[in-house]
Design an enzyme around this catalytic site. Structure first.
Site, PDB file in Angstrom:
ATOM      1  N   ASN A   1       0.860  -1.192   0.000  1.00  0.00           N
ATOM      2  CA  ASN A   1       0.000   0.000   0.000  1.00  0.00           C
ATOM      3  C   ASN A   1       0.890   1.233   0.000  1.00  0.00           C
ATOM      4  O   ASN A   1       1.500   1.560   1.007  1.00  0.00           O
ATOM      5  CB  ASN A   1      -0.900  -0.054   1.255  1.00  0.00           C
ATOM      6  CG  ASN A   1      -1.733   1.202   1.413  1.00  0.00           C
ATOM      7  OD1 ASN A   1      -1.815   2.034   0.516  1.00  0.00           O
ATOM      8  ND2 ASN A   1      -2.354   1.342   2.580  1.00  0.00           N
ATOM      9  N   TRP A   2       0.927   1.904  -1.152  1.00  0.00           N
ATOM     10  CA  TRP A   2       1.830   3.053  -1.286  1.00  0.00           C
ATOM     11  C   TRP A   2       1.267   4.321  -0.656  1.00  0.00           C
ATOM     12  O   TRP A   2       1.921   5.344  -0.631  1.00  0.00           O
ATOM     13  CB  TRP A   2       2.152   3.297  -2.771  1.00  0.00           C
ATOM     14  CG  TRP A   2       2.903   2.185  -3.430  1.00  0.00           C
ATOM     15  CD1 TRP A   2       3.382   1.042  -2.835  1.00  0.00           C
ATOM     16  CD2 TRP A   2       3.275   2.085  -4.811  1.00  0.00           C
ATOM     17  NE1 TRP A   2       4.022   0.257  -3.756  1.00  0.00           N
ATOM     18  CE2 TRP A   2       3.976   0.870  -4.983  1.00  0.00           C
ATOM     19  CE3 TRP A   2       3.076   2.903  -5.922  1.00  0.00           C
ATOM     20  CZ2 TRP A   2       4.472   0.460  -6.227  1.00  0.00           C
ATOM     21  CZ3 TRP A   2       3.570   2.496  -7.158  1.00  0.00           C
ATOM     22  CH2 TRP A   2       4.272   1.292  -7.311  1.00  0.00           C
ATOM     23  N   LYS A   3       0.023   4.266  -0.226  1.00  0.00           N
ATOM     24  CA  LYS A   3      -0.638   5.425   0.389  1.00  0.00           C
ATOM     25  C   LYS A   3      -0.469   6.666  -0.490  1.00  0.00           C
ATOM     26  O   LYS A   3      -0.432   6.547  -1.716  1.00  0.00           O
ATOM     27  CB  LYS A   3      -0.103   5.631   1.810  1.00  0.00           C
ATOM     28  CG  LYS A   3      -0.241   4.360   2.660  1.00  0.00           C
ATOM     29  CD  LYS A   3       0.007   4.568   4.119  1.00  0.00           C
ATOM     30  CE  LYS A   3      -0.179   3.253   4.862  1.00  0.00           C
ATOM     31  NZ  LYS A   3       0.053   3.371   6.303  1.00  0.00           N
TER      32      LYS A   3
ATOM     33  N   HIS B   1      -9.380   1.109   5.387  1.00  0.00           N
ATOM     34  CA  HIS B   1      -8.087   1.267   6.053  1.00  0.00           C
ATOM     35  C   HIS B   1      -8.258   2.210   7.248  1.00  0.00           C
ATOM     36  O   HIS B   1      -9.071   3.140   7.195  1.00  0.00           O
ATOM     37  CB  HIS B   1      -7.054   1.828   5.065  1.00  0.00           C
ATOM     38  CG  HIS B   1      -5.660   1.811   5.610  1.00  0.00           C
ATOM     39  ND1 HIS B   1      -5.206   2.772   6.478  1.00  0.00           N
ATOM     40  CD2 HIS B   1      -4.647   0.933   5.444  1.00  0.00           C
ATOM     41  CE1 HIS B   1      -3.955   2.485   6.807  1.00  0.00           C
ATOM     42  NE2 HIS B   1      -3.597   1.370   6.196  1.00  0.00           N
TER      43      HIS B   1
ATOM     44  N   GLU C   1      -6.659   4.616   8.256  1.00  0.00           N
ATOM     45  CA  GLU C   1      -6.487   6.045   7.945  1.00  0.00           C
ATOM     46  C   GLU C   1      -7.761   6.621   7.327  1.00  0.00           C
ATOM     47  O   GLU C   1      -8.094   7.782   7.549  1.00  0.00           O
ATOM     48  CB  GLU C   1      -5.276   6.220   7.012  1.00  0.00           C
ATOM     49  CG  GLU C   1      -3.973   6.030   7.775  1.00  0.00           C
ATOM     50  CD  GLU C   1      -2.837   5.464   6.934  1.00  0.00           C
ATOM     51  OE1 GLU C   1      -2.915   5.500   5.702  1.00  0.00           O
ATOM     52  OE2 GLU C   1      -1.860   4.977   7.554  1.00  0.00           O
TER      53      GLU C   1
ATOM     54  N   GLU D   1      -5.164  -5.266  10.946  1.00  0.00           N
ATOM     55  CA  GLU D   1      -4.163  -4.231  11.171  1.00  0.00           C
ATOM     56  C   GLU D   1      -4.438  -3.527  12.491  1.00  0.00           C
ATOM     57  O   GLU D   1      -5.240  -2.567  12.534  1.00  0.00           O
ATOM     58  CB  GLU D   1      -4.210  -3.195  10.049  1.00  0.00           C
ATOM     59  CG  GLU D   1      -3.937  -3.751   8.685  1.00  0.00           C
ATOM     60  CD  GLU D   1      -3.343  -2.685   7.772  1.00  0.00           C
ATOM     61  OE1 GLU D   1      -2.209  -2.880   7.322  1.00  0.00           O
ATOM     62  OE2 GLU D   1      -3.996  -1.661   7.538  1.00  0.00           O
TER      63      GLU D   1
ATOM     64  N   GLY E   1       2.935   1.782  11.233  1.00  0.00           N
ATOM     65  CA  GLY E   1       3.990   2.795  11.252  1.00  0.00           C
ATOM     66  C   GLY E   1       4.719   2.879  12.580  1.00  0.00           C
ATOM     67  O   GLY E   1       5.373   3.879  12.876  1.00  0.00           O
TER      68      GLY E   1
ATOM     69  N   SER F   1       3.684  -2.365  10.372  1.00  0.00           N
ATOM     70  CA  SER F   1       5.147  -2.417  10.550  1.00  0.00           C
ATOM     71  C   SER F   1       5.773  -3.724  10.050  1.00  0.00           C
ATOM     72  O   SER F   1       6.723  -4.222  10.655  1.00  0.00           O
ATOM     73  CB  SER F   1       5.524  -2.188  12.020  1.00  0.00           C
ATOM     74  OG  SER F   1       5.074  -0.928  12.445  1.00  0.00           O
TER      75      SER F   1
ATOM     76  N   GLY G   1       2.863  -1.291   4.395  1.00  0.00           N
ATOM     77  CA  GLY G   1       2.826   0.150   4.122  1.00  0.00           C
ATOM     78  C   GLY G   1       4.224   0.653   3.802  1.00  0.00           C
ATOM     79  O   GLY G   1       4.732   0.473   2.699  1.00  0.00           O
ATOM     80  N   GLY G   2       4.854   1.253   4.783  1.00  0.00           N
ATOM     81  CA  GLY G   2       6.158   1.904   4.612  1.00  0.00           C
ATOM     82  C   GLY G   2       7.174   1.089   3.819  1.00  0.00           C
ATOM     83  O   GLY G   2       7.807   1.607   2.891  1.00  0.00           O
TER      84      GLY G   2
END
Ligand code: PGA
Length: 260
Positions: A9-11, A94, A96, A166, A172, A212, A233-234
């Site tokens: 997921n590149w957000k 998600h 967010e 999640e 993160g 993470s 994610g990251g």
């Protein structure tokens, strides 16, 4: 055996050029694996150009979000109907989106129905916040999220969905949730689905862990019973790390198959 599903997921990162470069680099480092399904979720802007560049034998595409209505006077929105044929998957709910865009379980339910109606497989994100965990509300929160999200689906439709567990506090955070915490909630999610649709559907649903995820944690988390892959994610923005995650997952799947 289910393939291990790994979703990046590149957000809200990477413009068109940067996204294209990342896809090229990943293409060089990620071979086609029989036992791994690798999915990229670029921004809405870059989905179309990326779809033309990506090696479809190696990568599938996911949208990070879309509107639950198929069309209408909704300035600025893109629908699942428009994404049909362009993406295999749609990330829905998600944390967010829930936090910054006030998406409710009801909204998630409508989006899941819209995705399925448009032949896009939903990746439904669920998970508790730190406060909810501290208050021992994890199960109650996750139950409500799962049950509501799947409410409009038939058994065969539900069997196809992907659930991403999640824990919000692990996103993160630099450190994933403990194996014990993941084990407990993933087993609970299957129990909820079993109650709603029966055991066959519960067994068929793919459940991912997210929060993470980095190469060092792959083996530990994938060894957990019932975890079918990752939502990353990251680390998905770093081609070496993401390729490493895919490689490690493949090594583990290959070792498992040898022992089976
Ligand atoms: P992270 O994000 O891997 O950067 O923790 C996961 C997610 O938000 O899906």
């Amino acid at each position: 055996m289910k393939k291990t599903l790994i979703v990046g997921n590149w957000k809200m990162h990477l413009n068109t050029q940067q996204a294209s470069l990342l896809v090229r680099r990943l293409g060089e480092r990620v071979p086609q694996h029989r036992d791994i399904e690798t999915v990229l979720a670029p921004s809405m802007l870059t989905l179309q150009p990326i779809s033309l560049e990506v090696d479809r034998r190696k990568f599938r595409l996911a949208a990070q979000n879309a509107n639950a209505q198929d069309l209408g006077a909704l300035t600025g929105e893109v629908s699942f109907a428009m994404l049909s044929g362009l993406v295999h998957y749609g990330i829905i709910g998600h944390s967010e989106r829930r936090k910054y865009f006030a998406e409710t379980n009801k909204d998630v339910r409508a989006k899941v129905a819209a995705a399925v109606r448009n032949e896009i497989t939903p990746i439904i994100c669920v998970g508790e916040t730190r406060v909810e965990r501290t208050n021992h509300e994890t199960k109650q929160v996750v139950r409500e999220q799962v049950v509501t999200a799947l409410r409009d689906l038939t058994g065969p439709e539900a069997a196809e969905v992907v659930i991403a567990y999640e824990p919000v506090w692990a996103i993160g955070a630099g450190r994933p949730a403990s194996a014990a915490a993941i084990t407990e909630v993933v087993a609970y999610i299957r129990l909820i689905i079993e109650g709603q649709f029966g055991k066959n559907v519960a067994d068929a649903v793919r459940i991912l862990y997210g929060g993470s995820v980095e190469p060092d944690f792959v083996a530990n988390i994938l060894s957990i019973d019932g975890v079918d892959g990752f939502l990353v994610g990251g680390a998905s923005l770093n081609y070496q790390q993401f390729a490493d995650i895919v490689t490690k997952a493949h090594q583990l799947a290959a070792a498992k198959e040898q022992h089976a």
